[in-house]
Design a protein around this motif. Structure first.
Motif, PDB file in Angstrom:
ATOM      1  N   ALA A  57       0.849  -1.192   0.000  1.00 41.10           N
ATOM      2  CA  ALA A  57       0.000   0.000   0.000  1.00 41.10           C
ATOM      3  C   ALA A  57       0.884   1.241   0.000  1.00 41.10           C
ATOM      4  O   ALA A  57       1.781   1.367   0.819  1.00 41.10           O
ATOM      5  N   THR A  58       0.635   2.142  -0.940  1.00 38.72           N
ATOM      6  CA  THR A  58       1.491   3.324  -1.058  1.00 38.72           C
ATOM      7  C   THR A  58       0.724   4.641  -1.133  1.00 38.72           C
ATOM      8  O   THR A  58       1.334   5.691  -0.992  1.00 38.72           O
ATOM      9  N   GLY A  59      -0.579   4.610  -1.375  1.00 35.77           N
ATOM     10  CA  GLY A  59      -1.354   5.852  -1.503  1.00 35.77           C
ATOM     11  C   GLY A  59      -1.587   6.491  -0.145  1.00 35.77           C
ATOM     12  O   GLY A  59      -2.356   5.997   0.664  1.00 35.77           O
ATOM     13  N   THR A  60      -0.911   7.608   0.114  1.00 32.91           N
ATOM     14  CA  THR A  60      -0.951   8.214   1.440  1.00 32.91           C
ATOM     15  C   THR A  60      -1.803   9.477   1.516  1.00 32.91           C
ATOM     16  O   THR A  60      -1.698  10.227   2.474  1.00 32.91           O
ATOM     17  N   ALA A  61      -2.652   9.718   0.537  1.00 33.21           N
ATOM     18  CA  ALA A  61      -3.434  10.964   0.498  1.00 33.21           C
ATOM     19  C   ALA A  61      -4.324  11.114   1.730  1.00 33.21           C
ATOM     20  O   ALA A  61      -4.397  12.205   2.314  1.00 33.21           O
ATOM     21  N   ALA A  62      -4.994  10.052   2.169  1.00 34.72           N
ATOM     22  CA  ALA A  62      -5.878  10.129   3.338  1.00 34.72           C
ATOM     23  C   ALA A  62      -5.081  10.418   4.604  1.00 34.72           C
ATOM     24  O   ALA A  62      -5.525  11.179   5.467  1.00 34.72           O
ATOM     25  N   VAL A  63      -3.909   9.842   4.704  1.00 34.69           N
ATOM     26  CA  VAL A  63      -3.053  10.072   5.877  1.00 34.69           C
ATOM     27  C   VAL A  63      -2.571  11.519   5.885  1.00 34.69           C
ATOM     28  O   VAL A  63      -2.598  12.188   6.929  1.00 34.69           O
ATOM     29  N   GLU A  64      -2.164  12.022   4.726  1.00 33.82           N
ATOM     30  CA  GLU A  64      -1.701  13.407   4.635  1.00 33.82           C
ATOM     31  C   GLU A  64      -2.817  14.384   5.002  1.00 33.82           C
ATOM     32  O   GLU A  64      -2.593  15.343   5.744  1.00 33.82           O
ATOM     33  N   ARG A  65      -4.044  14.135   4.500  1.00 33.73           N
ATOM     34  CA  ARG A  65      -5.181  15.003   4.832  1.00 33.73           C
ATOM     35  C   ARG A  65      -5.437  15.002   6.334  1.00 33.73           C
ATOM     36  O   ARG A  65      -5.685  16.039   6.935  1.00 33.73           O
ATOM     37  N   ARG A  66      -5.394  13.823   6.958  1.00 29.86           N
ATOM     38  CA  ARG A  66      -5.668  13.714   8.395  1.00 29.86           C
ATOM     39  C   ARG A  66      -4.610  14.449   9.218  1.00 29.86           C
ATOM     40  O   ARG A  66      -4.924  15.168  10.164  1.00 29.86           O
ATOM     41  N   ILE A  67      -3.360  14.314   8.843  1.00 27.97           N
ATOM     42  CA  ILE A  67      -2.290  14.959   9.603  1.00 27.97           C
ATOM     43  C   ILE A  67      -2.343  16.478   9.409  1.00 27.97           C
ATOM     44  O   ILE A  67      -2.179  17.229  10.365  1.00 27.97           O
ATOM     45  N   MET A  68      -2.608  16.925   8.194  1.00 33.51           N
ATOM     46  CA  MET A  68      -2.701  18.370   7.952  1.00 33.51           C
ATOM     47  C   MET A  68      -3.917  18.965   8.667  1.00 33.51           C
ATOM     48  O   MET A  68      -3.861  20.079   9.170  1.00 33.51           O
ATOM     49  N   ALA A  69      -5.016  18.226   8.730  1.00 31.21           N
ATOM     50  CA  ALA A  69      -6.206  18.710   9.426  1.00 31.21           C
ATOM     51  C   ALA A  69      -5.976  18.738  10.935  1.00 31.21           C
ATOM     52  O   ALA A  69      -6.535  19.588  11.627  1.00 31.21           O
ATOM     53  N   GLY A  70      -5.155  17.847  11.439  1.00 28.31           N
ATOM     54  CA  GLY A  70      -4.904  17.771  12.871  1.00 28.31           C
ATOM     55  C   GLY A  70      -3.774  18.652  13.328  1.00 28.31           C
ATOM     56  O   GLY A  70      -3.530  18.782  14.518  1.00 28.31           O
ATOM     57  N   THR A  71      -3.049  19.297  12.412  1.00 29.87           N
ATOM     58  CA  THR A  71      -1.940  20.169  12.785  1.00 29.87           C
ATOM     59  C   THR A  71      -2.480  21.360  13.562  1.00 29.87           C
ATOM     60  O   THR A  71      -3.422  22.007  13.142  1.00 29.87           O
ATOM     61  N   GLY A  72      -1.891  21.602  14.705  1.00 34.75           N
ATOM     62  CA  GLY A  72      -2.331  22.706  15.551  1.00 34.75           C
ATOM     63  C   GLY A  72      -3.355  22.281  16.581  1.00 34.75           C
ATOM     64  O   GLY A  72      -3.574  22.965  17.552  1.00 34.75           O
ATOM     65  N   ALA A  73      -3.979  21.138  16.405  1.00 34.08           N
ATOM     66  CA  ALA A  73      -4.934  20.656  17.393  1.00 34.08           C
ATOM     67  C   ALA A  73      -4.209  19.734  18.361  1.00 34.08           C
ATOM     68  O   ALA A  73      -3.355  18.966  17.970  1.00 34.08           O
ATOM     69  N   ALA A  74      -4.553  19.823  19.608  1.00 32.01           N
ATOM     70  CA  ALA A  74      -3.933  18.956  20.601  1.00 32.01           C
ATOM     71  C   ALA A  74      -4.676  17.630  20.616  1.00 32.01           C
ATOM     72  O   ALA A  74      -5.885  17.586  20.754  1.00 32.01           O
ATOM     73  N   GLY A  75      -3.952  16.546  20.461  1.00 34.05           N
ATOM     74  CA  GLY A  75      -4.564  15.223  20.515  1.00 34.05           C
ATOM     75  C   GLY A  75      -5.236  14.846  19.216  1.00 34.05           C
ATOM     76  O   GLY A  75      -4.959  15.408  18.163  1.00 34.05           O
TER      77      GLY A  75
END
Length: 130
Positions: free
Chosen positions: A91-109
């Protein structure tokens, strides 16, 4: 003294149990450091056969899982090391992971999803029921 006097059980508080060293440890596929399940995101390969990697927010999806700190640096290291393909069998498609991490940046937890407002029900006026 009897046999029971030798065994003293310590009663733990909830706080002590949650922060004790007995919690399961997982290894981040990016930085290779260990952390508790609550600190890491669980990732799984898409079950439909595509090469997409999905974020398992509830940590309940079927299949082999991989763990990643929710930070851009760990994501970059995992991509650079090609860790997704090794940990999740191609598995190599990381688009969902990138979206989740970018959306969570700045949020605690973990990412907080705002609650959906409940629909209001309209009560019929008295005498208009059929």
């Amino acid at each position: 003294m009897g046999r029971a006097a030798r065994y003293v059980r310590k009663i733990l508080t909830v706080e002590e149990v949650l922060h004790s060293e007995n919690q399961p440890q997982r290894t981040c596929i990016g930085c290779r450091k260990k952390g508790s399940r609550s600190e890491l995101l669980r990732l799984v390969a898409d079950a439909s056969g595509s090469s997409a990697v999905l974020v398992d927010e509830r940590r309940r999806m079927a299949g082999r899982g991989a763990w990643l700190h929710p930070s851009e640096s760990c994501l970059a290291l995992a991509v650079k090391r090609r860790a997704f393909g090794r940990a999740l069998k191609g598995a190599t498609g990381t688009a969902a992971v990138e979206r989740r991490i970018m959306a969570g940046t700045g949020a605690a937890g973990p990412l907080r999803i705002p609650p959906v407002a409940a629909a209001t029900t309209v009560q019929p006026e008295s005498g208009s029921e059929n």
